[in-house]
Write a protein that holds these residues in place. Structure first.
Motif, PDB file in Angstrom:
ATOM      1  N   ALA A 144     -79.045  -9.633 -87.631  1.00  0.00           N
ATOM      2  CA  ALA A 144     -79.935 -10.691 -88.121  1.00  0.00           C
ATOM      3  C   ALA A 144     -80.523 -11.501 -86.975  1.00  0.00           C
ATOM      4  O   ALA A 144     -81.682 -11.932 -87.030  1.00  0.00           O
ATOM      5  CB  ALA A 144     -79.172 -11.603 -89.080  1.00  0.00           C
ATOM      6  N   ARG A 163     -82.546 -10.497-100.251  1.00  0.00           N
ATOM      7  CA  ARG A 163     -83.788 -10.757 -99.516  1.00  0.00           C
ATOM      8  C   ARG A 163     -84.900 -11.252-100.432  1.00  0.00           C
ATOM      9  O   ARG A 163     -85.733 -12.064-100.027  1.00  0.00           O
ATOM     10  CB  ARG A 163     -84.242  -9.485 -98.792  1.00  0.00           C
ATOM     11  N   ARG A 164     -84.898 -10.771-101.653  1.00  0.00           N
ATOM     12  CA  ARG A 164     -85.947 -11.204-102.586  1.00  0.00           C
ATOM     13  C   ARG A 164     -85.787 -12.663-103.015  1.00  0.00           C
ATOM     14  O   ARG A 164     -86.748 -13.286-103.453  1.00  0.00           O
ATOM     15  CB  ARG A 164     -85.944 -10.300-103.832  1.00  0.00           C
ATOM     16  N   VAL A 185     -83.572 -14.484 -92.451  1.00  0.00           N
ATOM     17  CA  VAL A 185     -83.330 -13.054 -92.242  1.00  0.00           C
ATOM     18  C   VAL A 185     -81.999 -12.682 -92.878  1.00  0.00           C
ATOM     19  O   VAL A 185     -80.984 -13.360 -92.653  1.00  0.00           O
ATOM     20  CB  VAL A 185     -83.315 -12.707 -90.741  1.00  0.00           C
ATOM     21  N   VAL A 186     -81.990 -11.623 -93.670  1.00  0.00           N
ATOM     22  CA  VAL A 186     -80.779 -11.165 -94.342  1.00  0.00           C
ATOM     23  C   VAL A 186     -80.445  -9.753 -93.876  1.00  0.00           C
ATOM     24  O   VAL A 186     -81.305  -8.868 -93.878  1.00  0.00           O
ATOM     25  CB  VAL A 186     -80.962 -11.170 -95.878  1.00  0.00           C
ATOM     26  N   GLU A 187     -79.220  -9.545 -93.457  1.00  0.00           N
ATOM     27  CA  GLU A 187     -78.712  -8.221 -93.100  1.00  0.00           C
ATOM     28  C   GLU A 187     -77.363  -8.028 -93.774  1.00  0.00           C
ATOM     29  O   GLU A 187     -76.704  -9.003 -94.169  1.00  0.00           O
ATOM     30  CB  GLU A 187     -78.565  -8.070 -91.585  1.00  0.00           C
ATOM     31  N   VAL A 211     -78.428  -6.025-100.434  1.00  0.00           N
ATOM     32  CA  VAL A 211     -79.199  -6.676 -99.374  1.00  0.00           C
ATOM     33  C   VAL A 211     -80.651  -6.876 -99.811  1.00  0.00           C
ATOM     34  O   VAL A 211     -81.242  -7.932 -99.587  1.00  0.00           O
ATOM     35  CB  VAL A 211     -79.126  -5.856 -98.069  1.00  0.00           C
ATOM     36  N   ALA A 212     -81.215  -5.873-100.470  1.00  0.00           N
ATOM     37  CA  ALA A 212     -82.593  -5.993-100.948  1.00  0.00           C
ATOM     38  C   ALA A 212     -82.717  -7.106-101.989  1.00  0.00           C
ATOM     39  O   ALA A 212     -83.694  -7.871-101.983  1.00  0.00           O
ATOM     40  CB  ALA A 212     -83.060  -4.661-101.537  1.00  0.00           C
ATOM     41  N   ARG A 263     -88.602 -17.926 -97.363  1.00  0.00           N
ATOM     42  CA  ARG A 263     -89.318 -17.283 -96.261  1.00  0.00           C
ATOM     43  C   ARG A 263     -88.822 -17.848 -94.935  1.00  0.00           C
ATOM     44  O   ARG A 263     -88.642 -19.059 -94.789  1.00  0.00           O
ATOM     45  CB  ARG A 263     -90.818 -17.542 -96.410  1.00  0.00           C
ATOM     46  N   ALA A 269     -76.956 -14.222 -93.703  1.00  0.00           N
ATOM     47  CA  ALA A 269     -78.272 -14.856 -93.751  1.00  0.00           C
ATOM     48  C   ALA A 269     -78.391 -15.803 -92.570  1.00  0.00           C
ATOM     49  O   ALA A 269     -77.473 -16.576 -92.295  1.00  0.00           O
ATOM     50  CB  ALA A 269     -78.457 -15.628 -95.058  1.00  0.00           C
TER      51      ALA A 269
END
Length: 237
Positions: free
Chosen positions: A73, A23-24, A31-33, A19-20, A28, A112
């Motif tokens: 999310a 997200r990178r 939202v990612v969960e 997930v991290a 912008r 996402a």
């Protein structure tokens, strides 16, 4: 003495890292969960379950986990309590004002989502980092895409046809809601920028797809602890 890592702990760490990593890479405003599939054991929405129909338990578990993370999310958009059934085309029916994408492996799930005021479409795909067979590799890729296969695989450290599969799946998930047109793998050609972990996807001109916009769409890709992922989005601005 170093004790072995328990499988469940390894899965938890893998999901956090995945997930991290996603997200990178996303734009912008997206939202990612995500995480493992354990939330499937406690999350149930009747309308969603009915839209899923009669499926095997493994598919139902993936579905439940995906909806759980999707609601996480959506909390940032004030829609955390939304029901997200499956539409006639088998894609998620997001609440008004939201676009998004859901993807699973056998043990992990990533979602996402973004505002439709900012994005016309979002696509994400995750897959286990296992090589495709020769037959599937030919089905997924053009010869021009695999012309430098040895060099690309040496630099990236994973199977190129499988990466192309992931990229094209993510692109399709972004593109299909915009056009409603089915795309086969050979309808899309991908150009990689290995250094930047970026991909350009373009629809190959044909009589069947003459009415579809064939300009290049830009996406990104990466890997995390044995999982490949790719994401595409199309700005509304």
């Amino acid at each position: 003495m170093v004790l072995p890592v328990e499988p469940e702990l390894r899965d938890d760490r893998s999901s956090v890292q995945l997930v991290a990593a996603v997200r990178r890479l996303v734009s912008r405003g997206i939202v990612v969960e995500g995480g493992d599939l354990k939330p499937a054991d406690r999350d149930l929405r009747l309308e969603e379950e009915l839209s899923l129909g009669n499926v095997v338990p493994a598919r139902r578990r993936e579905f439940r986990a995906g909806r759980f993370y999707a609601r996480q999310a959506l909390q940032g958009f004030g829609a955390g309590g939304s029901v997200i059934p499956i539409g006639d085309n088998r894609a998620p029916l997001w609440p008004a004002g939201i676009v998004g994408s859901i993807s699973h492996t056998r043990s992990l799930c990533v979602v996402a989502a973004g505002s439709s005021a900012e994005f016309l479409g979002i696509g994400i795909d995750i897959e286990e980092d296992s090589p495709l067979s020769c037959e599937l590799a030919k089905l997924v890729s053009h010869a021009v895409e695999t012309g430098k296969r040895d060099e690309i695989e040496r630099r990236l450290g994973y199977d190129l046809p499988k990466l192309l599969f992931v990229i094209k799946e993510a692109f399709y998930k972004m593109h299909f809601p915009l056009t409603g047109r089915f795309l086969a793998f050979h309808d899309v050609r991908v150009e990689l920028d290995v250094e930047k972990h970026a991909a350009k996807a373009q629809i190959v001109p044909s009589k069947r797809l003459a009415a579809i916009d064939s300009h290049c769409f830009e996406g990104r890709f990466g890997s995390s602890d044995g999982t490949l992922f790719s994401c595409f989005d199309l700005s509304a601005r």
